[in-house]
Design a protein around this motif. Sequence first.
Motif, PDB file in Angstrom:
ATOM      1  N   HIS A  50       0.859  -1.183   0.000  1.00 22.16           N
ATOM      2  CA  HIS A  50       0.000   0.000   0.000  1.00 22.16           C
ATOM      3  C   HIS A  50       0.895   1.232   0.000  1.00 22.16           C
ATOM      4  O   HIS A  50       1.537   1.547   0.993  1.00 22.16           O
ATOM      5  CB  HIS A  50      -0.913  -0.009   1.220  1.00 22.16           C
ATOM      6  N   VAL A  51       0.940   1.916  -1.140  1.00 20.71           N
ATOM      7  CA  VAL A  51       1.751   3.125  -1.285  1.00 20.71           C
ATOM      8  C   VAL A  51       0.829   4.294  -1.587  1.00 20.71           C
ATOM      9  O   VAL A  51      -0.099   4.179  -2.397  1.00 20.71           O
ATOM     10  CB  VAL A  51       2.802   2.962  -2.406  1.00 20.71           C
ATOM     11  N   GLN A  52       1.075   5.412  -0.931  1.00 21.10           N
ATOM     12  CA  GLN A  52       0.248   6.602  -1.128  1.00 21.10           C
ATOM     13  C   GLN A  52       1.118   7.813  -1.446  1.00 21.10           C
ATOM     14  O   GLN A  52       2.310   7.848  -1.119  1.00 21.10           O
ATOM     15  CB  GLN A  52      -0.550   6.918   0.140  1.00 21.10           C
ATOM     16  N   LEU A  53       0.479   8.805  -2.040  1.00 24.01           N
ATOM     17  CA  LEU A  53       1.099  10.107  -2.246  1.00 24.01           C
ATOM     18  C   LEU A  53       0.653  11.027  -1.117  1.00 24.01           C
ATOM     19  O   LEU A  53      -0.544  11.147  -0.839  1.00 24.01           O
ATOM     20  CB  LEU A  53       0.689  10.702  -3.593  1.00 24.01           C
ATOM     21  N   PHE A  54       1.603  11.654  -0.470  1.00 25.83           N
ATOM     22  CA  PHE A  54       1.308  12.638   0.574  1.00 25.83           C
ATOM     23  C   PHE A  54       1.467  14.022  -0.040  1.00 25.83           C
ATOM     24  O   PHE A  54       2.489  14.336  -0.649  1.00 25.83           O
ATOM     25  CB  PHE A  54       2.269  12.462   1.745  1.00 25.83           C
ATOM     26  N   LEU A  79      -0.062  29.275  -3.321  1.00 26.92           N
ATOM     27  CA  LEU A  79       0.007  28.076  -2.499  1.00 26.92           C
ATOM     28  C   LEU A  79       1.422  27.503  -2.544  1.00 26.92           C
ATOM     29  O   LEU A  79       2.133  27.664  -3.541  1.00 26.92           O
ATOM     30  CB  LEU A  79      -0.989  27.016  -2.987  1.00 26.92           C
ATOM     31  N   ARG A  80       1.801  26.837  -1.464  1.00 24.25           N
ATOM     32  CA  ARG A  80       3.092  26.165  -1.405  1.00 24.25           C
ATOM     33  C   ARG A  80       2.829  24.691  -1.163  1.00 24.25           C
ATOM     34  O   ARG A  80       1.984  24.323  -0.345  1.00 24.25           O
ATOM     35  CB  ARG A  80       3.930  26.745  -0.264  1.00 24.25           C
ATOM     36  N   TYR A  81       3.573  23.834  -1.868  1.00 25.40           N
ATOM     37  CA  TYR A  81       3.307  22.398  -1.809  1.00 25.40           C
ATOM     38  C   TYR A  81       4.478  21.647  -1.160  1.00 25.40           C
ATOM     39  O   TYR A  81       5.645  21.961  -1.403  1.00 25.40           O
ATOM     40  CB  TYR A  81       3.085  21.828  -3.216  1.00 25.40           C
ATOM     41  N   THR A  82       4.136  20.651  -0.356  1.00 26.45           N
ATOM     42  CA  THR A  82       5.103  19.706   0.191  1.00 26.45           C
ATOM     43  C   THR A  82       4.560  18.308  -0.077  1.00 26.45           C
ATOM     44  O   THR A  82       3.400  18.033   0.229  1.00 26.45           O
ATOM     45  CB  THR A  82       5.294  19.899   1.706  1.00 26.45           C
ATOM     46  N   SER A  83       5.382  17.447  -0.656  1.00 26.55           N
ATOM     47  CA  SER A  83       4.877  16.124  -1.038  1.00 26.55           C
ATOM     48  C   SER A  83       5.887  15.039  -0.706  1.00 26.55           C
ATOM     49  O   SER A  83       7.062  15.310  -0.469  1.00 26.55           O
ATOM     50  CB  SER A  83       4.539  16.080  -2.530  1.00 26.55           C
ATOM     51  N   ALA A  84       5.396  13.805  -0.692  1.00 31.42           N
ATOM     52  CA  ALA A  84       6.253  12.645  -0.442  1.00 31.42           C
ATOM     53  C   ALA A  84       5.540  11.399  -0.934  1.00 31.42           C
ATOM     54  O   ALA A  84       4.314  11.376  -1.098  1.00 31.42           O
ATOM     55  CB  ALA A  84       6.582  12.515   1.035  1.00 31.42           C
ATOM     56  N   THR A  85       6.320  10.362  -1.183  1.00 32.33           N
ATOM     57  CA  THR A  85       5.776   9.047  -1.508  1.00 32.33           C
ATOM     58  C   THR A  85       5.941   8.178  -0.276  1.00 32.33           C
ATOM     59  O   THR A  85       7.040   8.061   0.268  1.00 32.33           O
ATOM     60  CB  THR A  85       6.535   8.425  -2.690  1.00 32.33           C
ATOM     61  N   VAL A  86       4.844   7.577   0.190  1.00 36.60           N
ATOM     62  CA  VAL A  86       4.829   6.900   1.480  1.00 36.60           C
ATOM     63  C   VAL A  86       4.431   5.440   1.313  1.00 36.60           C
ATOM     64  O   VAL A  86       3.387   5.133   0.729  1.00 36.60           O
ATOM     65  CB  VAL A  86       3.842   7.582   2.451  1.00 36.60           C
ATOM     66  N   LEU A  87       5.270   4.536   1.844  1.00 36.72           N
ATOM     67  CA  LEU A  87       4.910   3.127   1.949  1.00 36.72           C
ATOM     68  C   LEU A  87       4.162   2.946   3.263  1.00 36.72           C
ATOM     69  O   LEU A  87       4.727   3.098   4.340  1.00 36.72           O
ATOM     70  CB  LEU A  87       6.149   2.236   1.920  1.00 36.72           C
ATOM     71  N   ASP A  88       2.882   2.652   3.169  1.00 35.97           N
ATOM     72  CA  ASP A  88       2.027   2.476   4.342  1.00 35.97           C
ATOM     73  C   ASP A  88       2.241   1.064   4.877  1.00 35.97           C
ATOM     74  O   ASP A  88       1.632   0.103   4.423  1.00 35.97           O
ATOM     75  CB  ASP A  88       0.567   2.699   3.941  1.00 35.97           C
TER      76      ASP A  88
END
Length: 567
Positions: A443-447, A457-466
């Motif tokens: 289960h991988v999600q985009l944060f 707007l300012r963006y902060t993102s990550a790829t997360v292995l749940d």
Amino acid sequence: MLIVFPRLLLIILVCGMAMMSAAQTTTSQTLVVDAETDEPLAYCHIYFPSLHSGTITNQDGAFDMAGVPPGDSVRFSYVGYETRWLTASEVLRQGRIALRPKSILLSESVILGEDSFLYKAVARCRKRMQSQPQQIAKAYFHLESVSNDVPLEMMQCYYNATIQGCHINELALKNGRAALPRPEDGYYVSLNTSKAIVMLDLTNASSQFPANPLQLSGSQCRKRFNLVRLPSYSDASVLHIAFTPKRGPGRHFEGEMWIDAHTFALQKIVLECQEAVLHPFKPINEESVIRSVAFQVTQSFSVDGDVSFLDHVDFSYNLDFLMRVDQKLEPLSVHTQGLLYLYERGAAFILPYFDYDDRLNDYHKISFIPYDEAFWDETWGFKFTALQLKRLAWLREQGVLVNYKDVFHDAGLFGVNNVLWSEERIRFGFDAASNVRNRMGLHVQLFLDINKAEEGLRYTSATVLDVYRSYNWMEDSDRITCYVNMYFDMAEIVRRELVETLEGGPRTELFARKAYRESANRLRFILTRLTRETDYGRNRIKMREWNDRIRDVLGIDNLTLFLGNVK
């Protein structure tokens, strides 16, 4: 949740709740004190009309004036004290603002006896609070725990709060950070307990908290509480009422409340219980024993017309218990104090786009939220006391910082942590205890976190292995490891495409929401296709095709890393 890892007792509460650069550390010590005693006024409310915002003092009576125009008027208000207006330049020049207690004609030694009117007033206050409309606001939460002057935790969180009257219905996490001792010294976290306390419903009884007069009808209140009106620090327009239980030690709060004598709006209430029988604390280890619980909760309100607004909740509690260490019961006493401050009523943070697992508490969540330096620099932060800054410095040097600059790595901190994508390769362990074989679910999600800035707007993102929703019941082999890393890498590629889309489009929340949803759908499609085509890494031809794409975009050759020069 009170959790001690691992040398301290592991404690979990029945009910399921800062710092560093966001803490105001300016050298201008602007203080608010009592004009008669010179004692600091903790949590005094300060309002800046031109900014349509306010702040509160810390426990030392200090607050920050950064960003306030010199000619602006500043209002100081504190329950039981005369409201005072000054210009910002006067405040900065004086540096020490004295508020006078309100006076009345009665002698300080006079205490007005029990009166049926007081019970009616409390009942009307309860009815008013229960009829208040639902509101939203931004919320700042600060928490710290110590034992024998040794800091055990410091935590700072921001939430969207949903409030109705005197009850907080929900606290939805925006961001947070924490400081804890070294892993070898054990972890102590009291997150969920503290959240339960600040969300205490004053007007509805609970099996987890002592009773208070606002939870009872007039006749019930008369049977269970003594009410007297106090003249000190009051005036004719305010009912300053002290309440003490007639029976049931440990099952009833005692304390004071301030009620507007005309509108019956609650201005402030202080709840105390020294030997609480009812409380939300419960040890997970049956061999350990909680010997005593004492806590104090203060809720302060502001009123605008017919609407009462919960302004802040400050609380403290002391736990004295015996914990089992090396087959022996050893005493441990912990003092925890905290503050929930509600500000910018009617406004809300844009919450992160991420589907949190229901099993995660806020400590778990902040352990993998990407660090956002601008958020901590620009968002309102509490001005720490000198003692708090000293404790924070000790934890910074001797402990660990969670969600502060570097990515936090300690899978054992809260059992297990979700994993953010990086160029470092991962190995997803094989669950040998499972009776099911040859199955895997990743289960991988985009944060995506969105914050308002001058440019839009300012963006902060990550790829997360749940890791909480993922499982591996297949053999633990290099083939599986190669497949898992390729799976994670493809999700990272989709995240980078999302970032390009966001940076190239209009900086609006509507566009960001649409782009995120499209990327999330695309991610599900790509990962399903990857699994189907590669058959969990068994199809070497398809593995090479997917590996080539990853190598072209990310510069990572998983096949060579894990399987060598496989044909």
